[in-house]
Design a protein around this motif. Structure first.
Motif, PDB file in Angstrom:
ATOM      1  N   ILE A 199       0.841  -1.203   0.000  1.00 10.17           N
ATOM      2  CA  ILE A 199       0.000   0.000   0.000  1.00 10.17           C
ATOM      3  C   ILE A 199       0.869   1.244   0.000  1.00 10.17           C
ATOM      4  O   ILE A 199       0.569   2.233  -0.684  1.00 10.17           O
ATOM      5  CB  ILE A 199      -0.947   0.002   1.223  1.00 10.17           C
ATOM      6  CG1 ILE A 199      -1.933  -1.163   1.122  1.00 10.17           C
ATOM      7  CG2 ILE A 199      -1.691   1.329   1.338  1.00 10.17           C
ATOM      8  CD1 ILE A 199      -2.842  -1.307   2.319  1.00 10.17           C
ATOM      9  N   LEU A 200       1.968   1.183   0.746  1.00  8.73           N
ATOM     10  CA  LEU A 200       2.873   2.330   0.828  1.00  8.73           C
ATOM     11  C   LEU A 200       3.460   2.664  -0.546  1.00  8.73           C
ATOM     12  O   LEU A 200       3.606   3.839  -0.898  1.00  8.73           O
ATOM     13  CB  LEU A 200       3.995   2.036   1.821  1.00  8.73           C
ATOM     14  CG  LEU A 200       4.887   3.217   2.218  1.00  8.73           C
ATOM     15  CD1 LEU A 200       4.078   4.290   2.921  1.00  8.73           C
ATOM     16  CD2 LEU A 200       6.029   2.744   3.116  1.00  8.73           C
ATOM     17  N   ILE A 201       3.765   1.637  -1.333  1.00  9.34           N
ATOM     18  CA  ILE A 201       4.302   1.866  -2.674  1.00  9.34           C
ATOM     19  C   ILE A 201       3.298   2.668  -3.511  1.00  9.34           C
ATOM     20  O   ILE A 201       3.652   3.643  -4.173  1.00  9.34           O
ATOM     21  CB  ILE A 201       4.601   0.533  -3.393  1.00  9.34           C
ATOM     22  CG1 ILE A 201       5.732  -0.220  -2.696  1.00  9.34           C
ATOM     23  CG2 ILE A 201       4.986   0.776  -4.842  1.00  9.34           C
ATOM     24  CD1 ILE A 201       6.046  -1.547  -3.338  1.00  9.34           C
ATOM     25  N   ILE A 202       2.034   2.249  -3.451  1.00  7.79           N
ATOM     26  CA  ILE A 202       0.991   2.915  -4.233  1.00  7.79           C
ATOM     27  C   ILE A 202       0.797   4.360  -3.767  1.00  7.79           C
ATOM     28  O   ILE A 202       0.684   5.284  -4.578  1.00  7.79           O
ATOM     29  CB  ILE A 202      -0.329   2.128  -4.136  1.00  7.79           C
ATOM     30  CG1 ILE A 202      -0.142   0.730  -4.738  1.00  7.79           C
ATOM     31  CG2 ILE A 202      -1.459   2.865  -4.833  1.00  7.79           C
ATOM     32  CD1 ILE A 202      -1.299  -0.214  -4.495  1.00  7.79           C
ATOM     33  N   VAL A 203       0.783   4.546  -2.449  1.00  4.94           N
ATOM     34  CA  VAL A 203       0.599   5.891  -1.892  1.00  4.94           C
ATOM     35  C   VAL A 203       1.737   6.818  -2.303  1.00  4.94           C
ATOM     36  O   VAL A 203       1.532   8.016  -2.544  1.00  4.94           O
ATOM     37  CB  VAL A 203       0.503   5.825  -0.351  1.00  4.94           C
ATOM     38  CG1 VAL A 203       0.559   7.219   0.270  1.00  4.94           C
ATOM     39  CG2 VAL A 203      -0.775   5.118   0.069  1.00  4.94           C
ATOM     40  N   LEU A 204       2.947   6.249  -2.422  1.00  8.84           N
ATOM     41  CA  LEU A 204       4.127   7.059  -2.727  1.00  8.84           C
ATOM     42  C   LEU A 204       4.424   7.174  -4.224  1.00  8.84           C
ATOM     43  O   LEU A 204       5.468   7.709  -4.598  1.00  8.84           O
ATOM     44  CB  LEU A 204       5.347   6.485  -1.996  1.00  8.84           C
ATOM     45  CG  LEU A 204       5.318   6.598  -0.466  1.00  8.84           C
ATOM     46  CD1 LEU A 204       6.507   5.873   0.144  1.00  8.84           C
ATOM     47  CD2 LEU A 204       5.304   8.053  -0.025  1.00  8.84           C
ATOM     48  N   PHE A 205       3.529   6.677  -5.063  1.00  8.93           N
ATOM     49  CA  PHE A 205       3.702   6.825  -6.510  1.00  8.93           C
ATOM     50  C   PHE A 205       3.991   8.278  -6.912  1.00  8.93           C
ATOM     51  O   PHE A 205       4.934   8.544  -7.665  1.00  8.93           O
ATOM     52  CB  PHE A 205       2.457   6.323  -7.250  1.00  8.93           C
ATOM     53  CG  PHE A 205       2.529   4.863  -7.630  1.00  8.93           C
ATOM     54  CD1 PHE A 205       3.736   4.171  -7.600  1.00  8.93           C
ATOM     55  CD2 PHE A 205       1.391   4.184  -8.021  1.00  8.93           C
ATOM     56  CE1 PHE A 205       3.799   2.831  -7.952  1.00  8.93           C
ATOM     57  CE2 PHE A 205       1.439   2.836  -8.375  1.00  8.93           C
ATOM     58  CZ  PHE A 205       2.655   2.167  -8.338  1.00  8.93           C
ATOM     59  N   PRO A 206       3.190   9.236  -6.442  1.00  9.23           N
ATOM     60  CA  PRO A 206       3.443  10.634  -6.828  1.00  9.23           C
ATOM     61  C   PRO A 206       4.828  11.127  -6.399  1.00  9.23           C
ATOM     62  O   PRO A 206       5.491  11.850  -7.150  1.00  9.23           O
ATOM     63  CB  PRO A 206       2.334  11.413  -6.101  1.00  9.23           C
ATOM     64  CG  PRO A 206       1.255  10.403  -5.874  1.00  9.23           C
ATOM     65  CD  PRO A 206       1.970   9.118  -5.618  1.00  9.23           C
ATOM     66  N   LEU A 207       5.257  10.739  -5.196  1.00  6.12           N
ATOM     67  CA  LEU A 207       6.573  11.157  -4.714  1.00  6.12           C
ATOM     68  C   LEU A 207       7.682  10.541  -5.555  1.00  6.12           C
ATOM     69  O   LEU A 207       8.678  11.208  -5.875  1.00  6.12           O
ATOM     70  CB  LEU A 207       6.746  10.766  -3.244  1.00  6.12           C
ATOM     71  CG  LEU A 207       8.062  11.197  -2.577  1.00  6.12           C
ATOM     72  CD1 LEU A 207       8.197  12.711  -2.601  1.00  6.12           C
ATOM     73  CD2 LEU A 207       8.128  10.669  -1.142  1.00  6.12           C
ATOM     74  N   SER A 208       7.525   9.269  -5.917  1.00  2.54           N
ATOM     75  CA  SER A 208       8.515   8.607  -6.773  1.00  2.54           C
ATOM     76  C   SER A 208       8.621   9.314  -8.119  1.00  2.54           C
ATOM     77  O   SER A 208       9.714   9.504  -8.649  1.00  2.54           O
ATOM     78  CB  SER A 208       8.133   7.141  -6.993  1.00  2.54           C
ATOM     79  OG  SER A 208       8.145   6.423  -5.781  1.00  2.54           O
ATOM     80  N   ARG A 209       7.466   9.722  -8.652  1.00  2.82           N
ATOM     81  CA  ARG A 209       7.463  10.413  -9.946  1.00  2.82           C
ATOM     82  C   ARG A 209       8.172  11.762  -9.842  1.00  2.82           C
ATOM     83  O   ARG A 209       8.915  12.163 -10.747  1.00  2.82           O
ATOM     84  CB  ARG A 209       6.030  10.610 -10.451  1.00  2.82           C
ATOM     85  CG  ARG A 209       5.954  11.222 -11.838  1.00  2.82           C
ATOM     86  CD  ARG A 209       4.529  11.367 -12.338  1.00  2.82           C
ATOM     87  NE  ARG A 209       3.947  10.063 -12.687  1.00  2.82           N
ATOM     88  CZ  ARG A 209       3.011   9.457 -11.977  1.00  2.82           C
ATOM     89  NH1 ARG A 209       2.552  10.005 -10.860  1.00  2.82           N
ATOM     90  NH2 ARG A 209       2.518   8.302 -12.348  1.00  2.82           N
ATOM     91  N   VAL A 210       7.974  12.463  -8.731  1.00  2.00           N
ATOM     92  CA  VAL A 210       8.615  13.764  -8.530  1.00  2.00           C
ATOM     93  C   VAL A 210      10.126  13.614  -8.396  1.00  2.00           C
ATOM     94  O   VAL A 210      10.902  14.383  -8.975  1.00  2.00           O
ATOM     95  CB  VAL A 210       8.046  14.465  -7.272  1.00  2.00           C
ATOM     96  CG1 VAL A 210       8.901  15.677  -6.907  1.00  2.00           C
ATOM     97  CG2 VAL A 210       6.608  14.885  -7.505  1.00  2.00           C
ATOM     98  N   GLY A 267      11.176  10.748 -11.591  1.00  2.00           N
ATOM     99  CA  GLY A 267      10.540  10.935 -12.884  1.00  2.00           C
ATOM    100  C   GLY A 267       9.740   9.759 -13.406  1.00  2.00           C
ATOM    101  O   GLY A 267       9.255   9.782 -14.530  1.00  2.00           O
ATOM    102  N   THR A 268       9.593   8.710 -12.597  1.00  4.37           N
ATOM    103  CA  THR A 268       8.833   7.534 -13.023  1.00  4.37           C
ATOM    104  C   THR A 268       8.316   6.783 -11.799  1.00  4.37           C
ATOM    105  O   THR A 268       8.774   7.024 -10.680  1.00  4.37           O
ATOM    106  CB  THR A 268       9.701   6.583 -13.872  1.00  4.37           C
ATOM    107  OG1 THR A 268       8.915   5.462 -14.301  1.00  4.37           O
ATOM    108  CG2 THR A 268      10.894   6.088 -13.094  1.00  4.37           C
ATOM    109  N   THR A 269       7.378   5.871 -12.029  1.00 10.31           N
ATOM    110  CA  THR A 269       6.837   5.073 -10.924  1.00 10.31           C
ATOM    111  C   THR A 269       7.162   3.590 -11.092  1.00 10.31           C
ATOM    112  O   THR A 269       6.688   2.759 -10.310  1.00 10.31           O
ATOM    113  CB  THR A 269       5.304   5.239 -10.825  1.00 10.31           C
ATOM    114  OG1 THR A 269       4.704   4.850 -12.065  1.00 10.31           O
ATOM    115  CG2 THR A 269       4.941   6.677 -10.519  1.00 10.31           C
ATOM    116  N   ILE A 270       7.932   3.251 -12.132  1.00 11.29           N
ATOM    117  CA  ILE A 270       8.316   1.856 -12.332  1.00 11.29           C
ATOM    118  C   ILE A 270       9.836   1.762 -12.446  1.00 11.29           C
ATOM    119  O   ILE A 270      10.519   2.753 -12.730  1.00 11.29           O
ATOM    120  CB  ILE A 270       7.651   1.254 -13.586  1.00 11.29           C
ATOM    121  CG1 ILE A 270       8.049   2.041 -14.847  1.00 11.29           C
ATOM    122  CG2 ILE A 270       6.134   1.215 -13.424  1.00 11.29           C
ATOM    123  CD1 ILE A 270       7.558   1.417 -16.136  1.00 11.29           C
TER     124      ILE A 270
END
Length: 216
Positions: free
Chosen positions: A69-80, A83-86
């Protein structure tokens, strides 16, 4: 056999990348929090019980969130940040944040095991708080800290395998895409063996280092 090697080697390197960088950043984030919890405890040198309670609660809440769940919640932060979520770079962000509270508690627990008499002696000699932290608390608690960080690395290895479920890369991703989705039992078995070996080597190395520097 050559196909398995071609698949496993890049995945292993991706897992190694995630574990190394996540461990580094989780220590950067979590270790100061652990030290702060010790210093602001009711028996600490700074005595800030209310702030200590707030920080402790935040740490406990973060630790209680399931990693997937934490991974999904932090998708926006990872992108910032990356620059990507994968991919392995994106996975480092939630891995680091997930492990940081664990590191904080590990550091707190290890430092609280230090003999209070040693700390009191340092205070009576006029040592500053940074000196007490670096030259007394951390130095005396080093074996426990090493064991705690070893346990953190083992947890991160497990987390990195889960990150593969949503495209985080690494051994977990290989196990899901090839071992499970393509019914490649051979690859699934190899990935499990590799993860077990990584954990075993990590744990044995940590135990050896802790024993080596333990002066008690």
């Amino acid at each position: 056999m050559s196909e398995i090697v071609e698949l496993v080697v890049p995945s292993f390197l991706d897992t190694l990348y995630m574990v190394v960088f996540s461990t580094f950043f989780s220590i950067i984030l979590g270790a100061p929090l652990g030290v702060f919890l010790v210093l602001t405890d009711e028996e600490g040198l700074l005595k800030m019980p209310k702030i200590n309670s707030v920080i402790g609660t935040i740490i406990n809440i973060t630790r209680s969130i399931p990693f997937i769940i934490l991974i999904i919640v932090l998708f926006p932060l990872s992108r910032v940040i990356v620059g990507t979520t994968i991919g392995k770079e994106a996975a480092v962000v939630p891995l680091s944040i997930a492990a940081a509270p664990f590191v904080a508690r590990v550091v707190e627990s290890a430092l609280k095991e230090v003999n209070k008499g040693v700390v009191e002696a340092a205070v009576s000699l006029g040592a500053s708080i940074p000196q007490i932290v670096l030259k007394v608390l951390i130095k005396e608690a080093l074996p426990g800290l090493i064991l705690g960080i070893t346990l953190t690395i083992v947890n991160i290895i497990g987390y990195s395998a889960m990150a593969g479920v949503i495209g985080g890369g690494g051994i977990g991703d290989l196990a899901v895409r090839y071992g499970y989705q393509r019914f490649r039992t051979d690859i699934l078995i190899v990935t499990v063996i590799i993860l077990v070996l990584i954990v075993e080597i990590t744990q044995r190395t940590g135990n050896y280092l802790a024993k080596k520097i333990d002066r008690r």
